[in-house]
Design a protein around this motif. Structure first.
Motif: not given
Length: 296
Positions: A193-194, A222, A270
């Protein structure tokens, strides 16, 4: 050898009924059954691997499954990513004795972070010349990193993710200089999830952006920006929403001990709901160094 066990267990009336209930239920009258027991503790050669299937012939196939699962989970484990020294013996003509050598072997799946390691960013305090993190002859001290918790092979946490610090031996590459490499993460990131990056920058603070590719083919950007490893932001406070993973009390320089240095983690990315990470592509900036990828 499996045939021998089969004959001992099947050679008399009632053998099926009296078949051993576990791999180690051998009896003096059935010495070959000891091979089943040995297999469960030491699957030592290719022939042994056929032994558990004797249970199939005895009408107890579930025991075959138990035996194979037991061996797979207790006797075997994956070799951690890293660089290993493998001893070699080379034999020549009869008038010369064997030559003993060694080879440095990288163990890493295709696309892993260890595969593109191309910079030796740390060195032993007693052998400072084996590292050159910044192109000017300076490097992290392996002893100082260990004192700060960054032992080779250690699993650590940062911002809700976990990562493994490189276990490269002295003098071997332990980080990747960002140059557009694609890192395949599908298996490791299946439920992630991260995602974040662990490393630092040289020659000042450095900005960058990595591309996350998902299993459905879509992508997202990101942040992969790090503060300078020695003077983030010109001082001591992290920049770009970095967090401090470790601060060492010195670095190694060609002339001796240098100032304190840092290892940072980027702000975590995320993963959107319903998405699964397939890979990440690093930016192209020779002053950005990545030691590990954190997933959580």
């Amino acid at each position: 050898m499996g045939a021998v066990v089969w004959a001992e267990l099947h050679g008399s009336e009632g053998a099926r009924r009296d078949a051993p209930t576990s791999l180690c239920d051998a009896t003096p009258s059935r010495p070959a059954c000891n091979r089943l027991c040995r297999f469960s503790k030491r699957a030592g050669n290719e022939i042994d691997f056929g032994v558990p299937w004797v249970y199939n012939h005895l009408g107890q196939p579930w025991k075959t499954q138990q035996a194979v699962r037991s061996v797979a989970t207790t006797l075997f484990s994956p070799t951690p990513d890293g660089v290993y020294e493998v001893p070699l013996t080379v034999r020549g003509t009869a008038d010369k004795g064997p030559l003993h050598l060694s080879a440095i072997v990288l163990v890493a799946p295709a696309g892993s972070l260890a595969a593109p390691y191309d910079n030796t960013g740390s060195s032993d305090d007693a052998d400072r010349g084996r590292g050159d993190y910044d192109g000017d002859g300076s490097s992290y001290s392996r002893q100082a990193l260990a004192a700060a918790g960054l032992d080779g092979g250690a699993r650590l946490e940062a911002a809700g993710t976990s990562f493994v610090w490189p276990a490269a031996p002295q003098g071997s590459p332990d980080n990747a200089v960002a140059a557009g490499q694609r890192l395949e993460l599908t298996d490791r990131a299946e439920n992630a999830e991260k995602l974040l990056f662990v490393g630092s920058a040289t020659h000042g603070d450095q900005r960058g952006s990595a591309t996350v590719t998902f299993t459905d083919g879509t992508t997202a950007a990101t942040d992969l920006s790090f503060g300078d490893w020695t003077l983030p932001g010109g001082g001591t406070d992290p920049v770009f929403d970095n967090t401090v993973v470790a601060r060492t009390d010195h670095r190694n320089e060609s002339g001796g001990r240098g100032p304190a240095v840092y290892v940072f983690a980027t702000a975590p990315f995320s993963v959107p709901d319903g998405k699964r990470i397939r890979s990440v592509t690093l930016p192209d900036n020779a002053n950005l160094h990545v030691f590990a990828v954190g997933l959580g």
